[in-house]
Scaffold this motif. Sequence first.
Motif: not given
Ligand code: NDP
Length: 376
Positions: A161-163, A192-196
């Motif tokens: 839900p949140y993502v 692209g590998s994180g939650g969102v």
């Molecule tokens: P996650 O921590 O789930 O995912 C972040 C991903 O980015 C990881 O898989 C990480 O893997 C990868 N990553 C890190 N550095 C890089 C890079 N330089 N290039 C490509 N990939 C990279 O975070 P979320 O997906 O949940 O959220 C993403 C961002 O959005 C966060 O900063 C969060 O705070 C923000 N956010 C903001 C919201 C808003 O309302 N404005 C709401 C939700 C999220 P690896 O390091 O192994 O590469």
Amino acid sequence: AGCSVCFKRHVSSSPSRLQSCMSAWVIDQYGTNGVLRYTEDITIPTVSSPSEVMIKVHAASLNPLDISMRGGYGAKLLKLRRDPMSVMDSDSEFPLILGRDVSGVVVDCGSEVTHFAPGDEVWAAVPPWKQGCLAEFVTLTEYEVSHKPELLSHTEAASIPYVASTALSALVNAGGLCRDSSSDKRVLITGGSGGVGTFSIQLLKAWGAHVTVTCSQNAEGLVRGLGADEVVDYTTGDVAEQLEMMEKFDLILDNVGGDTEQWAIGLLKPWSGAKYITLVTPLLLSTDSMGLLDGTIHAGFTLHTKAIQNIISSGVFYRWGFYAPDGPALDEVKKLVDAGKILPVVEAQFPFTQVPQAFQKLEQGHARGKTVVRVA
Ligand code: NDP
């Protein structure tokens, strides 16, 4: 207000005692993981307005925001939103319950709730200005809640839900995309590998867009499996150089922030309505460090300046994306999940006794999807 008969029938019957308190993980001050405290003495959040829905939490998932909020991020603005009358009182928000994603079962409904009834399985993204769901029960307004996809377990459902609410808000509200307007669009997702990211890839593929993703080399299999058309490993070579060799994009969803915008905006098609949307915005940091008024003005000025610069220089729209609570949007996500077009990506699961360990896992970074806590 609330239907106390339903409450007694559905709440007191399942735990076999008349509950007035529940168990929860709370913080009583901002800080590192040591501030997380387990307690069984939190007053149950009963229905107190006609539009509220009380949910027994079965699973909750964690987001980077939980780590940040544990440390006090956004405290000033969230406190204002939570309770404008006590914004000047110190510590009025404690004990604070974190946890933004819930999957669970409705146990009580306000008198004006029309879409839900006790016993319904639901999912929701809990707004950061409300008490979270690392607890036995959470209470939300009907508009924030949606029926959970039947095929998913609570653990799987809590990962979405949140993502999903964030991605939809960014891509639809800020990005102007929708199911019917995406098939000819080229989209770049950074991080692209994180939650969102893992959710956004699937959503955009379901809508027919062409999706390019940046991630670490060891996440390539994951993002390709979710449908990514092109994958650029940001850990080997210059990521901007690799992306510059590709056809330009219609939209960039930036989950990484930092200096990404310096090189990414040039990858967008000029003068064609292309949009750069970053989720990593300075709004809450500004209000924390400069105060509510100055911080909001400063952040607004920054956004305005960048938006003007980009539209004048290359005809590109520069925008900030934010999570927005939206039950009806989750109803649409449920349809895509039910159709097998969006899969949950659960990387790690923890029992309710190990919430601090779940926070530690998240804090290590390198997420590959979501970390979920099994509550019930
Ligand atoms: P996650 O921590 O789930 O995912 C972040 C991903 O980015 C990881 O898989 C990480 O893997 C990868 N990553 C890190 N550095 C890089 C890079 N330089 N290039 C490509 N990939 C990279 O975070 P979320 O997906 O949940 O959220 C993403 C961002 O959005 C966060 O900063 C969060 O705070 C923000 N956010 C903001 C919201 C808003 O309302 N404005 C709401 C939700 C999220 P690896 O390091 O192994 O590469």
